[in-house]
Design an enzyme around this catalytic site. Sequence first.
Site, mmCIF file in Angstrom:
data_model
loop_
_atom_site.group_PDB
_atom_site.id
_atom_site.type_symbol
_atom_site.label_atom_id
_atom_site.label_comp_id
_atom_site.label_asym_id
_atom_site.label_seq_id
_atom_site.Cartn_x
_atom_site.Cartn_y
_atom_site.Cartn_z
ATOM 1 N N ASP A 116 -2.912 2.909 -0.964
ATOM 2 C CA ASP A 116 -4.216 3.536 -0.727
ATOM 3 C C ASP A 116 -4.477 4.677 -1.703
ATOM 4 O O ASP A 116 -5.594 4.826 -2.214
ATOM 5 C CB ASP A 116 -4.306 4.054 0.717
ATOM 6 C CG ASP A 116 -4.426 2.922 1.723
ATOM 7 O OD1 ASP A 116 -4.361 1.753 1.299
ATOM 8 O OD2 ASP A 116 -4.593 3.213 2.917
ATOM 9 N N SER A 160 -7.772 8.611 4.597
ATOM 10 C CA SER A 160 -6.818 9.711 4.404
ATOM 11 C C SER A 160 -6.373 9.777 2.948
ATOM 12 O O SER A 160 -6.171 10.856 2.392
ATOM 13 C CB SER A 160 -5.618 9.554 5.333
ATOM 14 O OG SER A 160 -4.827 8.451 4.934
#
Lengths: 367, 367
Positions: B178, B129
């Site tokens: 991330d 994502s």
Amino acid sequence: MNSEPAPRSLVVSAPGKVILHGEHAVVHGDVVLVNTAFKSKNSLVAKCLNSALLASVADFDESKSPSAEQLDALREFAGIAAESSAPDSLATLAFLYMCLAISAKYGDVPSVDIIVWSELPTGAGLGSSAAYSVCVAAALLAACGAVACPWTEEELSLINSWAFQGERVIHGNPSGVDNAVGTWGRGPGDDVSLARRVPTLRILLTNTKVPRSTKVLVAGVKDKILKFPAIMNPVLDSINAISQECQSVLEAMPGNPSPEYYPVLEELFDINQHHLNVLGVGHPCLDRLCRVTASHGLHSKLTGAGGGGCGVTLLRPGGAEPPSAATYRDLCACGFECWETNIGAPGVSLHCPSALKAEVLRALGMS
Amino acid sequence: MNSEPAPRSLVVSAPGKVILHGEHAVVHGDVVLVNTAFKSKNSLVAKCLNSALLASVADFDESKSPSAEQLDALREFAGIAAESSAPDSLATLAFLYMCLAISAKYGDVPSVDIIVWSELPTGAGLGSSAAYSVCVAAALLAACGAVACPWTEEELSLINSWAFQGERVIHGNPSGVDNAVGTWGRGPGDDVSLARRVPTLRILLTNTKVPRSTKVLVAGVKDKILKFPAIMNPVLDSINAISQECQSVLEAMPGNPSPEYYPVLEELFDINQHHLNVLGVGHPCLDRLCRVTASHGLHSKLTGAGGGGCGVTLLRPGGAEPPSAATYRDLCACGFECWETNIGAPGVSLHCPSALKAEVLRALGMS
């Protein structure tokens, strides 16, 4: 009165040990070894028969290690090669040493005939040599009248100190833990009142039959600690904490524990097994043992030095019900040998032959 | 000049992440997360075509979390149910948010057509994502002229901060790690000069396809720590020490490391995998993955939350030689999906379409 005694039989047993938690951590640390005795049938029968073994006498003392000269003389007498480390040779040597030394110190041991039968596999980390030494020491001391029965605490100490001499003959430099377990049914540092409160737990012992060298395994662990101290020392801390946690749980358990106490014990087994793998003392056969028992809802860990050898599986209380036949079948299919036993058994014991199981009587030639 | 721009294509990629060491320990501790980017092909094509998406404008700011009201409005616009957490719905929502917010702040984004293709599985702890959000943010910012190419450090920070907004839409309260990995190819706390020195390592990523909930796993670890603090805290210490040791080894390695560097990295993989089992985030499918790769001489561990998901296997340097076909075959026979990739790849990148692999061009409809 003792000049011509009537032949009599002594049946003595001593337990082996199974380390629940603390293997390897103890070698490098200083915390509790939760090792608990289980009942074995390492029995020895001393009958009053003739023997020529007691001819030579020398300077024997239970406070001093057997000397190289003494052991050489005994090897020569028994026709054992200097380099032999076969269990039979070492057992003979230990018997000869204890027999001669006890004779020299407490007066002649009557001529004896020894029959040994053991449920414990040798070289599997279960303290079989110590159970043997304790039985021999107890039988010899009883045969020459140095200890009476029932044994007092001082007499148990005497049995233990001579069994330690037997262990020294067999192992060179033993820790003394195994003979203490064989004598008292608990480790030398264990609190007597606590040890008495440890509940009887059913376990399954499985011998993977994969041979290993304790010396090599211990050296490997030491190397890993030196190589990765910041990674390995916390693992030893964690193993010590597991030992302490297990001890607390056992102390809190009633004599016949209900199943609700088991999940924590099982979780500690699982965690410690992973830690022992981290220390490098696991083995694919032990992983397999854990996997097979896990498939039957049981939790296992290696016990002792690892790298093969034996595993211990916790059995939940279920009255007389054994673990499922399927568990045995699957373990045997791996080439393993397994047997059910208990932890929390008494130490060295004198038995009344009439109370022995038929299997034991047969093995001892008394049926 | 920009009133009627000629249609143009932007091909952007961003890497996912694979956690080599430190999962779970980082959640509860404060030490280095050695996570390194690997090259993915999570690509996004922004073509200048008509779209009606940019009609509504509101109070958008990259320093503030998307509000519940904004997200409700976007859901209604896109016809997404309030409770939907399907990857497609969340990806659409994140795109809409970033598109409208960037338009509001930097001037209208030209009407865009988005094509997304990804090699990364979603929900597998590989940062798919974030890679998506970074690609969307970079493409939108480039399309409206807010960033030029090649990207300066400030422009990368801008891309990262908008990608973080996308992550917030998707995850609610993401850590920001991330999207930083997707943007720079390294974690936010990593020293730039060190990260540049990390060698390129070949790894095999294996998706066990066993679904798991990160939230449940993290809660389980927390419970275990509260239940057995003296046992579990040392394990976290050891995991942190593994991260640091791994970092040291990687820093000491040359760009194209020879095989002699690998045994330590492999040993650290093995130890950490055992520790993750102790934390309770293992899974039989991950044990199986480790066993299968071990049978081919390779060392694996879970990566990410565990309890299923993905495993990472270290491949020794062997030039262009892939891991043996037998390894792939055995892993596929378990129902796993695996692909080889590298760690130590660059962050978000603009690509020249003519340099793309045929497979990617086909996927993007550009062949």
